[in-house]
Design an enzyme around this catalytic site. Structure first.
Site, PDB file in Angstrom:
ATOM      1  N   ASN A  39       0.804  -1.219   0.000  1.00  0.00           N
ATOM      2  CA  ASN A  39       0.000   0.000   0.000  1.00  0.00           C
ATOM      3  C   ASN A  39       0.841   1.274   0.000  1.00  0.00           C
ATOM      4  O   ASN A  39       0.309   2.371   0.099  1.00  0.00           O
ATOM      5  CB  ASN A  39      -0.968   0.009   1.195  1.00  0.00           C
ATOM      6  CG  ASN A  39      -0.249   0.166   2.528  1.00  0.00           C
ATOM      7  OD1 ASN A  39       0.965   0.026   2.607  1.00  0.00           O
ATOM      8  ND2 ASN A  39      -0.998   0.451   3.580  1.00  0.00           N
ATOM      9  N   LYS A  41       3.843   4.050  -1.518  1.00  0.00           N
ATOM     10  CA  LYS A  41       4.178   4.758  -2.750  1.00  0.00           C
ATOM     11  C   LYS A  41       5.451   4.178  -3.362  1.00  0.00           C
ATOM     12  O   LYS A  41       6.351   3.761  -2.646  1.00  0.00           O
ATOM     13  CB  LYS A  41       4.386   6.235  -2.393  1.00  0.00           C
ATOM     14  CG  LYS A  41       4.852   7.121  -3.521  1.00  0.00           C
ATOM     15  CD  LYS A  41       4.967   8.555  -3.032  1.00  0.00           C
ATOM     16  CE  LYS A  41       5.798   9.440  -3.939  1.00  0.00           C
ATOM     17  NZ  LYS A  41       5.589   9.247  -5.354  1.00  0.00           N
ATOM     18  N   LYS A  43       5.699   1.888  -6.332  1.00  0.00           N
ATOM     19  CA  LYS A  43       5.680   0.635  -7.089  1.00  0.00           C
ATOM     20  C   LYS A  43       5.917   0.887  -8.576  1.00  0.00           C
ATOM     21  O   LYS A  43       6.773   0.268  -9.210  1.00  0.00           O
ATOM     22  CB  LYS A  43       4.349  -0.093  -6.868  1.00  0.00           C
ATOM     23  CG  LYS A  43       4.109  -0.493  -5.414  1.00  0.00           C
ATOM     24  CD  LYS A  43       2.752  -1.110  -5.174  1.00  0.00           C
ATOM     25  CE  LYS A  43       1.608  -0.128  -5.231  1.00  0.00           C
ATOM     26  NZ  LYS A  43       1.604   0.840  -4.121  1.00  0.00           N
ATOM     27  N   THR A  44       5.138   1.812  -9.133  1.00  0.00           N
ATOM     28  CA  THR A  44       5.288   2.145 -10.557  1.00  0.00           C
ATOM     29  C   THR A  44       6.588   2.892 -10.799  1.00  0.00           C
ATOM     30  O   THR A  44       7.273   2.656 -11.800  1.00  0.00           O
ATOM     31  CB  THR A  44       4.080   2.977 -11.029  1.00  0.00           C
ATOM     32  OG1 THR A  44       2.904   2.166 -10.923  1.00  0.00           O
ATOM     33  CG2 THR A  44       4.231   3.429 -12.468  1.00  0.00           C
ATOM     34  N   THR A  45       6.946   3.771  -9.882  1.00  0.00           N
ATOM     35  CA  THR A  45       8.189   4.530 -10.019  1.00  0.00           C
ATOM     36  C   THR A  45       9.389   3.592 -10.105  1.00  0.00           C
ATOM     37  O   THR A  45      10.290   3.785 -10.929  1.00  0.00           O
ATOM     38  CB  THR A  45       8.350   5.498  -8.829  1.00  0.00           C
ATOM     39  OG1 THR A  45       7.211   6.345  -8.767  1.00  0.00           O
ATOM     40  CG2 THR A  45       9.597   6.341  -8.966  1.00  0.00           C
ATOM     41  N   ARG A  53      16.696   1.743 -16.997  1.00  0.00           N
ATOM     42  CA  ARG A  53      17.936   0.953 -16.958  1.00  0.00           C
ATOM     43  C   ARG A  53      18.047   0.054 -18.186  1.00  0.00           C
ATOM     44  O   ARG A  53      19.081   0.003 -18.846  1.00  0.00           O
ATOM     45  CB  ARG A  53      17.964   0.127 -15.672  1.00  0.00           C
ATOM     46  CG  ARG A  53      19.166  -0.776 -15.542  1.00  0.00           C
ATOM     47  CD  ARG A  53      19.156  -1.488 -14.200  1.00  0.00           C
ATOM     48  NE  ARG A  53      19.483  -0.548 -13.145  1.00  0.00           N
ATOM     49  CZ  ARG A  53      19.316  -0.791 -11.845  1.00  0.00           C
ATOM     50  NH1 ARG A  53      18.804  -1.946 -11.438  1.00  0.00           N
ATOM     51  NH2 ARG A  53      19.661   0.102 -10.948  1.00  0.00           N
ATOM     52  N   PHE A  94      -9.106   5.900 -13.757  1.00  0.00           N
ATOM     53  CA  PHE A  94      -9.356   5.080 -12.570  1.00  0.00           C
ATOM     54  C   PHE A  94     -10.749   4.461 -12.634  1.00  0.00           C
ATOM     55  O   PHE A  94     -11.719   5.122 -13.000  1.00  0.00           O
ATOM     56  CB  PHE A  94      -9.216   5.930 -11.303  1.00  0.00           C
ATOM     57  CG  PHE A  94      -7.813   6.406 -11.069  1.00  0.00           C
ATOM     58  CD1 PHE A  94      -6.820   5.510 -10.726  1.00  0.00           C
ATOM     59  CD2 PHE A  94      -7.494   7.747 -11.207  1.00  0.00           C
ATOM     60  CE1 PHE A  94      -5.517   5.939 -10.504  1.00  0.00           C
ATOM     61  CE2 PHE A  94      -6.190   8.195 -10.986  1.00  0.00           C
ATOM     62  CZ  PHE A  94      -5.213   7.282 -10.636  1.00  0.00           C
ATOM     63  N   TRP A  96     -12.771   3.726 -10.360  1.00  0.00           N
ATOM     64  CA  TRP A  96     -13.770   4.349  -9.492  1.00  0.00           C
ATOM     65  C   TRP A  96     -14.329   5.628 -10.110  1.00  0.00           C
ATOM     66  O   TRP A  96     -15.349   6.130  -9.676  1.00  0.00           O
ATOM     67  CB  TRP A  96     -13.219   4.620  -8.093  1.00  0.00           C
ATOM     68  CG  TRP A  96     -11.968   5.428  -8.064  1.00  0.00           C
ATOM     69  CD1 TRP A  96     -11.860   6.796  -8.038  1.00  0.00           C
ATOM     70  CD2 TRP A  96     -10.629   4.933  -8.039  1.00  0.00           C
ATOM     71  NE1 TRP A  96     -10.545   7.171  -8.002  1.00  0.00           N
ATOM     72  CE2 TRP A  96      -9.765   6.045  -7.994  1.00  0.00           C
ATOM     73  CE3 TRP A  96     -10.070   3.641  -8.036  1.00  0.00           C
ATOM     74  CZ2 TRP A  96      -8.376   5.909  -7.961  1.00  0.00           C
ATOM     75  CZ3 TRP A  96      -8.695   3.526  -8.008  1.00  0.00           C
ATOM     76  CH2 TRP A  96      -7.865   4.645  -7.973  1.00  0.00           C
ATOM     77  N   GLU A 131      -0.067  -1.869 -12.646  1.00  0.00           N
ATOM     78  CA  GLU A 131      -1.382  -1.866 -11.996  1.00  0.00           C
ATOM     79  C   GLU A 131      -2.286  -3.019 -12.468  1.00  0.00           C
ATOM     80  O   GLU A 131      -3.503  -2.952 -12.339  1.00  0.00           O
ATOM     81  CB  GLU A 131      -2.113  -0.526 -12.198  1.00  0.00           C
ATOM     82  CG  GLU A 131      -1.280   0.705 -11.893  1.00  0.00           C
ATOM     83  CD  GLU A 131      -1.140   1.021 -10.408  1.00  0.00           C
ATOM     84  OE1 GLU A 131      -1.483   0.157  -9.586  1.00  0.00           O
ATOM     85  OE2 GLU A 131      -0.693   2.127 -10.084  1.00  0.00           O
TER      86      GLU A 131
END
Length: 199
Positions: A39, A41, A43-45, A53, A94, A96, A131
């Protein structure tokens, strides 16, 4: 040499022996399955860092963005002109926001076809399924179909999966699982997402 320096030297010698043994045992060379979940911040970064790389070495990379496709993405903006990078976005935003399960499912399945193509391409060194965990959680994608594509991919290809609540079967398949854990997040204190930092 002081007592402290002697203890430090002995400790570093033990550490070096331990690391050297692990390096010697690592004799496999193949693509990996990495899962960035949790949960927190980043993951995508982290995935985009690995994309950068791989591109830096001239490898072909594919990125499929399942959720944030309509958002600005500084990494994508910077890298999109690289001829070795292909980015496909679901572009519904998103889930939602859309609140339309059927439309979201169809959009997901459409970009999943691109993902399957990338996962079958022996020239594609790295594939990021950004995601995708939400697509499985909401039932837009079937876990068996995803597993089949991952299991049958070229042996040299690495895949990074990102998103919260990664499916237990993906975690079971993965070579490396990193869980980003939130300790504090500025957004929860009313701070807006910042361009160039958060996206």
């Amino acid at each position: 040499m002081s007592d402290r320096d002697s203890r430090h030297k002995a400790s570093m010698e033990r550490l070096k022996t331990h690391v050297d043994e692990k390096v010697a045992r690592a004799d496999q060379e193949r693509g990996l399955l990495l899962v960035n979940t949790g949960n927190g911040k980043g993951k995508t970064t982290a995935a985009w860092g690995t994309v950068t790389r791989s591109l830096g070495y001239g490898y072909k990379v594919g990125v499929v963005q399942f959720i944030k496709g309509l958002w600005e993405c500084g990494e994508r903006n910077r890298l999109e002109d690289d001829p070795n990078l292909e980015v496909v976005v679901m572009a519904t935003g998103f889930t939602w926001e859309t609140q339309d399960r059927e439309a979201d499912t169809q959009a997901c399945l459409a970009v999943w076809q691109d993902a399957e193509r990338m996962l079958a391409d022996p020239e594609t060194y790295l594939v990021v399924l950004d995601e995708i965990t939400y697509m499985l959680k909401f039932g837009y994608l079937d876990i068996e179909r995803v597993k089949r594509a991952l299991e049958n991919r070229p042996p040299e290809q690495t895949v990074i999966i990102t998103g919260r609540s990664a499916h237990r079967e993906l975690i079971g398949m993965a070579d490396t699982v990193t869980e980003m854990q939130e300790v504090r997040h500025a957004f929860n204190a009313g701070v807006k997402a910042r361009r160039g930092i958060d996206y």
